[in-house]
Design a protein around this motif. Structure first.
Motif, PDB file in Angstrom:
ATOM      1  N   MET A   1     -40.076 -27.877 -12.881  1.00 31.87           N
ATOM      2  CA  MET A   1     -40.730 -26.751 -12.244  1.00 31.87           C
ATOM      3  C   MET A   1     -41.450 -25.852 -13.224  1.00 31.87           C
ATOM      4  O   MET A   1     -42.191 -24.991 -12.816  1.00 31.87           O
ATOM      5  CB  MET A   1     -39.715 -25.936 -11.445  1.00 31.87           C
ATOM      6  N   THR A   2     -41.241 -26.044 -14.517  1.00 29.95           N
ATOM      7  CA  THR A   2     -41.966 -25.208 -15.469  1.00 29.95           C
ATOM      8  C   THR A   2     -43.459 -25.448 -15.366  1.00 29.95           C
ATOM      9  O   THR A   2     -44.251 -24.600 -15.751  1.00 29.95           O
ATOM     10  CB  THR A   2     -41.508 -25.493 -16.911  1.00 29.95           C
ATOM     11  N   CYS A   7     -47.839 -19.874 -10.867  1.00 27.73           N
ATOM     12  CA  CYS A   7     -48.516 -20.024  -9.590  1.00 27.73           C
ATOM     13  C   CYS A   7     -48.351 -18.760  -8.774  1.00 27.73           C
ATOM     14  O   CYS A   7     -47.291 -18.160  -8.746  1.00 27.73           O
ATOM     15  CB  CYS A   7     -47.942 -21.201  -8.796  1.00 27.73           C
ATOM     16  N   SER A   8     -49.387 -18.370  -8.077  1.00 23.42           N
ATOM     17  CA  SER A   8     -49.252 -17.247  -7.165  1.00 23.42           C
ATOM     18  C   SER A   8     -48.644 -17.733  -5.867  1.00 23.42           C
ATOM     19  O   SER A   8     -48.676 -18.906  -5.558  1.00 23.42           O
ATOM     20  CB  SER A   8     -50.633 -16.623  -6.892  1.00 23.42           C
ATOM     21  N   SER A 269     -44.027 -20.192  -6.538  1.00 21.06           N
ATOM     22  CA  SER A 269     -44.427 -18.928  -7.131  1.00 21.06           C
ATOM     23  C   SER A 269     -43.791 -18.839  -8.506  1.00 21.06           C
ATOM     24  O   SER A 269     -43.080 -19.747  -8.946  1.00 21.06           O
ATOM     25  CB  SER A 269     -43.994 -17.746  -6.254  1.00 21.06           C
ATOM     26  N   THR A 270     -44.025 -17.732  -9.186  1.00 18.52           N
ATOM     27  CA  THR A 270     -43.469 -17.564 -10.530  1.00 18.52           C
ATOM     28  C   THR A 270     -41.954 -17.477 -10.506  1.00 18.52           C
ATOM     29  O   THR A 270     -41.302 -17.749 -11.512  1.00 18.52           O
ATOM     30  CB  THR A 270     -44.032 -16.285 -11.177  1.00 18.52           C
ATOM     31  N   GLU A 271     -41.377 -17.119  -9.367  1.00 25.67           N
ATOM     32  CA  GLU A 271     -39.941 -16.877  -9.317  1.00 25.67           C
ATOM     33  C   GLU A 271     -39.167 -17.851  -8.439  1.00 25.67           C
ATOM     34  O   GLU A 271     -37.952 -17.944  -8.558  1.00 25.67           O
ATOM     35  CB  GLU A 271     -39.664 -15.454  -8.810  1.00 25.67           C
ATOM     36  N   ARG A 272     -39.857 -18.569  -7.570  1.00 27.04           N
ATOM     37  CA  ARG A 272     -39.098 -19.389  -6.643  1.00 27.04           C
ATOM     38  C   ARG A 272     -39.892 -20.563  -6.094  1.00 27.04           C
ATOM     39  O   ARG A 272     -41.120 -20.566  -6.109  1.00 27.04           O
ATOM     40  CB  ARG A 272     -38.594 -18.543  -5.471  1.00 27.04           C
ATOM     41  N   ASP A 321     -34.875 -19.916  -9.586  1.00 31.83           N
ATOM     42  CA  ASP A 321     -35.326 -20.046 -10.971  1.00 31.83           C
ATOM     43  C   ASP A 321     -36.058 -21.368 -11.136  1.00 31.83           C
ATOM     44  O   ASP A 321     -35.436 -22.423 -11.175  1.00 31.83           O
ATOM     45  CB  ASP A 321     -34.154 -19.989 -11.942  1.00 31.83           C
ATOM     46  N   PRO A 322     -37.401 -21.366 -11.214  1.00 35.26           N
ATOM     47  CA  PRO A 322     -38.134 -22.616 -11.280  1.00 35.26           C
ATOM     48  C   PRO A 322     -37.886 -23.423 -12.545  1.00 35.26           C
ATOM     49  O   PRO A 322     -38.214 -24.600 -12.602  1.00 35.26           O
ATOM     50  CB  PRO A 322     -39.607 -22.174 -11.190  1.00 35.26           C
TER      51      PRO A 322
END
Length: 326
Positions: A1-2, A7-8, A269-272, A321-322
């Motif tokens: 996922m990194t 990503c928005s 997204s950046t967080e999920r 946490d991606p």
């Protein structure tokens, strides 16, 4: 996922339990009656693809990072479709004159992989795109359903390209497409409503392509014969122009009921990562026990839910946490 860090957010809700509010998947308008089963199609919002490019992540890195999330199929199945879409755009648009449409400043907004074709949707300068296609070696040969048709090569080895103000379509001849010109006409006719669509032939397929909310990755695999959980019975990839990464598919689910199809929808997204999977069983008696479904998919999500609604099962989950999938 990194690979998806940065990503928005894309449209679609998270897995809060219950039956999700479904939208008709946008690839579905291109799926004509008469396609061969198993039916596979998927859509990528190109904002995700461009973010991957901007981050400078190569195919090898995508494979490594997607593999780390592939242990949980609820995350791994949409990741495999993402990988397939990236490969499909990278290789499928080579020597077509269309690659710039999906780059950072390109005007394509979505890419559909359906019926062994690649469909780009957006707002295009027909003259400019046509000139680019011609510059890549294709010759203008005809028009159909409001689009100009170009062909590079001949017979079953040809690549056929259509260009209009809002779509560009590529079909390459080969093992699965003996007549690329006929195939691109079928795609164009389906989208224009000039021919029957596959959803009119199968209520089960129609249920799958309307089961989940619109997100950055949307996909379906369907076979009236069932066997979704069997090897080769369905999973990430399919459609046209792409290849699967072999990271995760519906056949990786440790379930035993006979299912005719599955759909997935995911946003990043950046967080999920928010992911949903819908599974349609052949009958209610075939539906696996809820505890077995919970054990097979979504177990690594920070939060998840399983909802059984007759023959349809919905699994939704959120990965906070991606980088770790937790």
């Amino acid at each position: 996922m990194t690979t998806l860090s940065g990503c928005s957010s894309l449209p679609g809700g998270g897995g809060g339990g219950g039956t999700p509010n479904g939208d008709r998947a946008s690839y579905d308008s291109w799926m004509a009656a008469g396609v061969s089963e198993p039916v596979n199609a998927f859509t990528l919002d190109l904002e995700v693809y461009r973010t991957l490019q901007e981050e400078g992540e190569g195919t090898q890195t995508q494979t490594e990072t997607s593999s780390s999330m592939g242990t949980d199929p609820l995350a791994g199945i949409p990741a495999t479709y993402l990988f397939a879409a990236a490969l499909g755009l990278g290789f499928g648009l080579m020597r077509t004159g269309l690659a710039s449409l999906v780059q950072q400043d390109g005007s394509a907004q979505r890419a559909h992989f359906v019926d062994n074709g690649i469909v780009l949707e957006g707002s295009f300068d027909v003259e400019s795109v046509g000139s680019s296609v011609s510059g890549a070696g294709a010759q203008e040969v005809d028009s159909h359903a409001g689009a100009t048709l170009y062909r590079n090569g001949s017979g079953s080895d040809a690549t056929v390209i259509s260009v209009s103000g809002d779509t560009a379509v590529v079909v390459r001849g080969g093992e699965n497409v003996s007549d690329p010109m006929a195939r691109i006409r079928r795609l164009l006719d389906a989208n224009a409503g000039n021919t029957d669509r596959f959803r009119g032939e199968s209520d089960d397929y129609d249920s799958l392509v309307t089961a989940l909310p619109t997100r950055g990755i949307m996909a379906v695999t369907y076979s009236s014969d069932g066997g979704l959980f069997e090897s080769g019975g369905g999973g990430g990839g399919g459609g046209g122009g792409g290849a699967t990464s072999g990271l995760a598919s519906f056949s990786d689910l440790d379930l035993s009921g006979n299912a005719v199809g599955g759909a997935t929808s995911a946003s990043f997204s950046t967080e999920r990562l928010e992911s949903s999977v819908a599974i349609l069983y052949e009958s209610e008696s075939e539906v696996d026990a809820k505890a077995d479904i919970e054990a097979a998919v979504g177990g690594e999500a920070a939060s998840s839910s399983v909802t059984i609604d007759g023959r349809m099962v919905y699994v939704e989950g959120t990965y906070e946490d991606p980088n770790t999938g937790n």
